[in-house]
Design a protein around this motif. Structure first.
Motif, PDB file in Angstrom:
ATOM      1  N   ARG A   1       1.175  -1.293   0.012  1.00 54.74           N
ATOM      2  CA  ARG A   1      -0.066   0.257   0.040  1.00 54.74           C
ATOM      3  C   ARG A   1       0.481   1.306  -0.191  1.00 54.74           C
ATOM      4  O   ARG A   1       1.735   0.951   0.912  1.00 54.74           O
ATOM      5  CB  ARG A   1      -1.121  -0.250   0.941  1.00 54.74           C
ATOM      6  CG  ARG A   1       0.132  -0.338   2.439  1.00 54.74           C
ATOM      7  CD  ARG A   1      -1.272  -0.726   3.717  1.00 54.74           C
ATOM      8  NE  ARG A   1      -0.611  -0.660   4.917  1.00 54.74           N
ATOM      9  CZ  ARG A   1      -0.275  -2.181   5.674  1.00 54.74           C
ATOM     10  NH1 ARG A   1      -2.507  -3.303   5.063  1.00 54.74           N
ATOM     11  NH2 ARG A   1      -0.548  -2.207   6.483  1.00 54.74           N
TER      12      ARG A   1
ATOM     13  N   ARG B   1       0.988   6.695   8.918  1.00 54.33           N
ATOM     14  CA  ARG B   1       0.392   6.372   9.306  1.00 54.33           C
ATOM     15  C   ARG B   1      -0.917   7.041   8.713  1.00 54.33           C
ATOM     16  O   ARG B   1      -1.589   7.847   8.852  1.00 54.33           O
ATOM     17  CB  ARG B   1       0.315   6.354  11.203  1.00 54.33           C
ATOM     18  CG  ARG B   1       1.382   6.137  11.618  1.00 54.33           C
ATOM     19  CD  ARG B   1       1.050   5.850  13.151  1.00 54.33           C
ATOM     20  NE  ARG B   1       1.243   7.080  13.435  1.00 54.33           N
ATOM     21  CZ  ARG B   1      -0.439   7.429  14.548  1.00 54.33           C
ATOM     22  NH1 ARG B   1      -0.728   6.307  15.365  1.00 54.33           N
ATOM     23  NH2 ARG B   1      -0.005   8.300  15.200  1.00 54.33           N
TER      24      ARG B   1
ATOM     25  N   GLU C   1     -16.394   1.195   7.783  1.00 59.90           N
ATOM     26  CA  GLU C   1     -17.336   0.591   8.502  1.00 59.90           C
ATOM     27  C   GLU C   1     -16.665  -0.179   9.429  1.00 59.90           C
ATOM     28  O   GLU C   1     -17.108  -0.183  10.743  1.00 59.90           O
ATOM     29  CB  GLU C   1     -17.850  -0.343   6.851  1.00 59.90           C
ATOM     30  CG  GLU C   1     -18.733  -1.132   8.052  1.00 59.90           C
ATOM     31  CD  GLU C   1     -19.802  -1.920   7.401  1.00 59.90           C
ATOM     32  OE1 GLU C   1     -19.925  -2.578   6.233  1.00 59.90           O
ATOM     33  OE2 GLU C   1     -20.791  -2.459   7.473  1.00 59.90           O
ATOM     34  N   ARG C   2     -15.083  -0.543   8.620  1.00 65.28           N
ATOM     35  CA  ARG C   2     -14.652  -1.405  10.093  1.00 65.28           C
ATOM     36  C   ARG C   2     -13.245  -0.129   9.794  1.00 65.28           C
ATOM     37  O   ARG C   2     -11.752  -0.669   9.768  1.00 65.28           O
ATOM     38  CB  ARG C   2     -14.266  -1.974   9.420  1.00 65.28           C
ATOM     39  CG  ARG C   2     -14.881  -3.289   8.655  1.00 65.28           C
ATOM     40  CD  ARG C   2     -15.051  -4.515   8.391  1.00 65.28           C
ATOM     41  NE  ARG C   2     -15.296  -5.853   8.826  1.00 65.28           N
ATOM     42  CZ  ARG C   2     -14.417  -7.213   8.369  1.00 65.28           C
ATOM     43  NH1 ARG C   2     -13.997  -6.625   6.872  1.00 65.28           N
ATOM     44  NH2 ARG C   2     -15.367  -8.044   8.882  1.00 65.28           N
ATOM     45  N   PRO C   3     -13.104   0.549  10.993  1.00 64.78           N
ATOM     46  CA  PRO C   3     -12.265   1.549  10.795  1.00 64.78           C
ATOM     47  C   PRO C   3     -10.898   1.135  11.335  1.00 64.78           C
ATOM     48  O   PRO C   3     -11.001   0.232  12.837  1.00 64.78           O
ATOM     49  CB  PRO C   3     -12.487   2.725  12.222  1.00 64.78           C
ATOM     50  CG  PRO C   3     -13.903   2.392  13.070  1.00 64.78           C
ATOM     51  CD  PRO C   3     -14.110   1.172  12.245  1.00 64.78           C
ATOM     52  N   LEU C   4      -9.258   1.445  10.724  1.00 65.69           N
ATOM     53  CA  LEU C   4      -8.461   1.082  11.105  1.00 65.69           C
ATOM     54  C   LEU C   4      -7.620   2.411  10.945  1.00 65.69           C
ATOM     55  O   LEU C   4      -7.573   3.140  10.242  1.00 65.69           O
ATOM     56  CB  LEU C   4      -7.660  -0.318  10.805  1.00 65.69           C
ATOM     57  CG  LEU C   4      -8.133  -0.486   9.260  1.00 65.69           C
ATOM     58  CD1 LEU C   4      -7.057   0.354   8.136  1.00 65.69           C
ATOM     59  CD2 LEU C   4      -8.419  -1.545   8.475  1.00 65.69           C
ATOM     60  N   ILE C   5      -5.948   1.711  11.064  1.00 62.16           N
ATOM     61  CA  ILE C   5      -5.178   2.201  11.324  1.00 62.16           C
ATOM     62  C   ILE C   5      -3.812   1.741  10.220  1.00 62.16           C
ATOM     63  O   ILE C   5      -3.504   0.737  11.064  1.00 62.16           O
ATOM     64  CB  ILE C   5      -4.199   2.911  12.442  1.00 62.16           C
ATOM     65  CG1 ILE C   5      -5.747   4.313  12.501  1.00 62.16           C
ATOM     66  CG2 ILE C   5      -3.202   4.130  12.008  1.00 62.16           C
ATOM     67  CD1 ILE C   5      -5.115   4.667  14.206  1.00 62.16           C
ATOM     68  N   PHE C   6      -3.707   2.087   9.055  1.00 63.55           N
ATOM     69  CA  PHE C   6      -2.526   1.476   8.658  1.00 63.55           C
ATOM     70  C   PHE C   6      -0.827   1.935   8.758  1.00 63.55           C
ATOM     71  O   PHE C   6      -1.292   2.927   9.074  1.00 63.55           O
ATOM     72  CB  PHE C   6      -2.094   1.383   7.089  1.00 63.55           C
ATOM     73  CG  PHE C   6      -3.241   0.743   6.672  1.00 63.55           C
ATOM     74  CD1 PHE C   6      -3.660  -0.777   6.903  1.00 63.55           C
ATOM     75  CD2 PHE C   6      -4.723   1.753   5.641  1.00 63.55           C
ATOM     76  CE1 PHE C   6      -5.173  -1.405   6.207  1.00 63.55           C
ATOM     77  CE2 PHE C   6      -6.065   0.136   5.054  1.00 63.55           C
ATOM     78  CZ  PHE C   6      -5.561  -1.340   5.201  1.00 63.55           C
ATOM     79  N   LEU C   7      -0.211   1.266   9.092  1.00 62.67           N
ATOM     80  CA  LEU C   7       0.906   1.429   9.473  1.00 62.67           C
ATOM     81  C   LEU C   7       2.150   1.421   8.436  1.00 62.67           C
ATOM     82  O   LEU C   7       1.124   1.166   7.654  1.00 62.67           O
ATOM     83  CB  LEU C   7       1.782   1.003  11.008  1.00 62.67           C
ATOM     84  CG  LEU C   7       0.791   0.626  11.879  1.00 62.67           C
ATOM     85  CD1 LEU C   7       1.656   0.194  12.910  1.00 62.67           C
ATOM     86  CD2 LEU C   7       0.080   2.577  12.186  1.00 62.67           C
ATOM     87  N   ASP C   8       3.484   1.930   8.560  1.00 60.63           N
ATOM     88  CA  ASP C   8       3.985   2.001   7.135  1.00 60.63           C
ATOM     89  C   ASP C   8       3.531   1.717   6.309  1.00 60.63           C
ATOM     90  O   ASP C   8       3.551   1.470   5.119  1.00 60.63           O
ATOM     91  CB  ASP C   8       4.895   0.272   7.510  1.00 60.63           C
ATOM     92  CG  ASP C   8       5.223   0.529   8.745  1.00 60.63           C
ATOM     93  OD1 ASP C   8       4.948   1.267   9.451  1.00 60.63           O
ATOM     94  OD2 ASP C   8       6.030  -0.810   9.107  1.00 60.63           O
TER      95      ASP C   8
ATOM     96  N   ASP D   1      -4.917  -2.707  -1.909  1.00 60.91           N
ATOM     97  CA  ASP D   1      -5.617  -3.483  -2.946  1.00 60.91           C
ATOM     98  C   ASP D   1      -7.746  -4.522  -1.961  1.00 60.91           C
ATOM     99  O   ASP D   1      -7.763  -3.061  -0.986  1.00 60.91           O
ATOM    100  CB  ASP D   1      -4.939  -4.656  -2.464  1.00 60.91           C
ATOM    101  CG  ASP D   1      -4.342  -6.223  -1.415  1.00 60.91           C
ATOM    102  OD1 ASP D   1      -5.427  -5.611  -0.734  1.00 60.91           O
ATOM    103  OD2 ASP D   1      -3.800  -6.854  -1.575  1.00 60.91           O
TER     104      ASP D   1
ATOM    105  N   ASP E   1      -7.970  -6.750  -0.111  1.00 59.04           N
ATOM    106  CA  ASP E   1      -8.438  -6.904   0.953  1.00 59.04           C
ATOM    107  C   ASP E   1      -8.644  -5.598   2.126  1.00 59.04           C
ATOM    108  O   ASP E   1      -8.969  -6.270   2.817  1.00 59.04           O
ATOM    109  CB  ASP E   1      -6.780  -8.654   1.024  1.00 59.04           C
ATOM    110  CG  ASP E   1      -7.046  -9.662   0.860  1.00 59.04           C
ATOM    111  OD1 ASP E   1      -8.173 -10.312   0.347  1.00 59.04           O
ATOM    112  OD2 ASP E   1      -6.137 -10.159   0.165  1.00 59.04           O
ATOM    113  N   GLU E   2      -7.306  -5.481   1.613  1.00 60.18           N
ATOM    114  CA  GLU E   2      -7.321  -4.719   2.712  1.00 60.18           C
ATOM    115  C   GLU E   2      -8.559  -2.958   2.478  1.00 60.18           C
ATOM    116  O   GLU E   2      -9.173  -3.033   3.688  1.00 60.18           O
ATOM    117  CB  GLU E   2      -6.522  -3.352   2.295  1.00 60.18           C
ATOM    118  CG  GLU E   2      -5.027  -4.412   2.805  1.00 60.18           C
ATOM    119  CD  GLU E   2      -3.789  -2.733   1.785  1.00 60.18           C
ATOM    120  OE1 GLU E   2      -2.534  -3.766   2.248  1.00 60.18           O
ATOM    121  OE2 GLU E   2      -3.599  -2.881   0.565  1.00 60.18           O
TER     122      GLU E   2
ATOM    123  N   ASN F   1     -11.422  -4.602   1.785  1.00 57.84           N
ATOM    124  CA  ASN F   1     -12.749  -5.159   2.318  1.00 57.84           C
ATOM    125  C   ASN F   1     -11.832  -4.867   3.745  1.00 57.84           C
ATOM    126  O   ASN F   1     -13.490  -4.926   5.010  1.00 57.84           O
ATOM    127  CB  ASN F   1     -12.833  -6.593   1.817  1.00 57.84           C
ATOM    128  CG  ASN F   1     -13.513  -6.252   0.434  1.00 57.84           C
ATOM    129  OD1 ASN F   1     -14.154  -5.228   0.077  1.00 57.84           O
ATOM    130  ND2 ASN F   1     -13.040  -7.431  -0.052  1.00 57.84           N
ATOM    131  N   ALA F   2     -11.151  -5.375   4.414  1.00 58.27           N
ATOM    132  CA  ALA F   2     -11.209  -5.092   5.506  1.00 58.27           C
ATOM    133  C   ALA F   2     -11.390  -4.312   6.026  1.00 58.27           C
ATOM    134  O   ALA F   2     -11.485  -3.862   7.707  1.00 58.27           O
ATOM    135  CB  ALA F   2      -9.568  -5.919   6.195  1.00 58.27           C
TER     136      ALA F   2
END
Lengths: 190, 190
Positions: free
Chosen positions: B121, B142, B148-155, B171, B173-174, B176-177
């Motif tokens: 990513r 970061r 709908e499914r909150p998150l923080i992508f690192l790196d 992508d 998967d990311e 959808n996650a």
């Protein structure tokens, strides 16, 4: 204190009611245990079913036992696109208003009117883990996964019970997005 | 300052070398533009190819143009399981030691010896965006996604050029996650 939790990546699976087990497998049928799961009393059954959506189907969806009061199919968003349905992200058991699907077994089939969900990620904690770490049932946690693709999941639901074993459940989209697999570890940040 | 970035969720796709375009589609063949992409000069081509792995295949993988110096197939981890291959997460262009695959077009086929990756990513930033936000090329960021499914992508890799338009590429998967789709927004935290 490091709050480390084993990760379980759940592939698509189905929980089936006693009534539906008898329709799919025959009167009086009992599921056979293939493998015990991390949560006490829960198991992967030897039996699988097919599920058929408007756009696609999966031939071998594993049944997880024991029988539940309501039939519930848990899939990833990727799976949902393949099947051609649009289920919401829900806690297990919260199936009101979710899409249905056709379920096919060796002895019969059933069209469930609702019950397809994308399972909301969550952490099972034994009461003793929760107490040691100061975590309450239903608390929303931030959880760091330091796999090949590191990330922090926000709003991860804590589920606390003396019937639970410590385990974080995510689906295959989430596992793949993080680059982790079952048995890897996550860290609860707060 | 709020550093907001549009999200582009990339489905599986392939970049093809000029030599391979001629093998797959015939001598002197030129790709046709179906749709311009967010990055200047890049486009989805009308043409698709099949890709065939040891366990499965995808019949219609979109070619992204223009032709590149090396053929490169970009898939998700989910796709990789379906095909039966194990590509690493890599930056675009870093294909040394990655798995190959069979690519089939209407006029011919080619077995590439390497070139299958799961794209790391990244965020494309125009030089002016990077300057305004104090971000350097190759910096790891970061990034918070409040879907709908909150998150923080690192790196998350910053890629800065005066040839780029602001866009975050993840992508399926990311996407959808996180419960996001193309056109949603992400926020660079630092």
């Amino acid at each position: 204190m490091l709050k480390q939790v084993p990760i379980g990546v759940s592939a698509r699976h189905i929980h089936v009611s006693k009534e539906h087990i008898e329709i799919l497998f025959g009167a009086g049928y009992e599921l056979k245990v293939l493998k015990d799961l991390s949560q006490p009393g829960q198991y992967a059954a030897e039996e699988t079913v097919a599920v058929i959506g408007p756009k696609g189907k999966f031939d071998k969806v594993r049944i997880l036992g024991p029988a539940r009061s309501q039939t519930q199919l848990e899939i990833s968003r990727t799976d949902a696109f393949s099947l051609g349905i649009n289920p919401p992200v829900r806690e297990s058991g919260q199936i009101e208003g979710t899409p249905g699907i056709k379920v096919v077994g060796p002895q019969g089939e059933v069209d469930i009117e609702q019950g397809v969900i994308i399972a909301a990620r969550h952490i099972h904690l034994h009461t003793s883990d929760a107490k040691a770490w100061g975590i309450r049932d239903k608390q929303q946690l931030r959880v760091k996964l330091s796999g090949e693709r590191p990330l922090i999941f926000l709003d991860v639901l804590a589920r606390v019970s003396d019937q639970y074993a410590l385990d974080m459940h995510i689906d295959t989209d989430e596992g793949n997005a993080a680059g982790v697999k079952t048995g890897d570890s996550a860290e609860i940040l707060d």
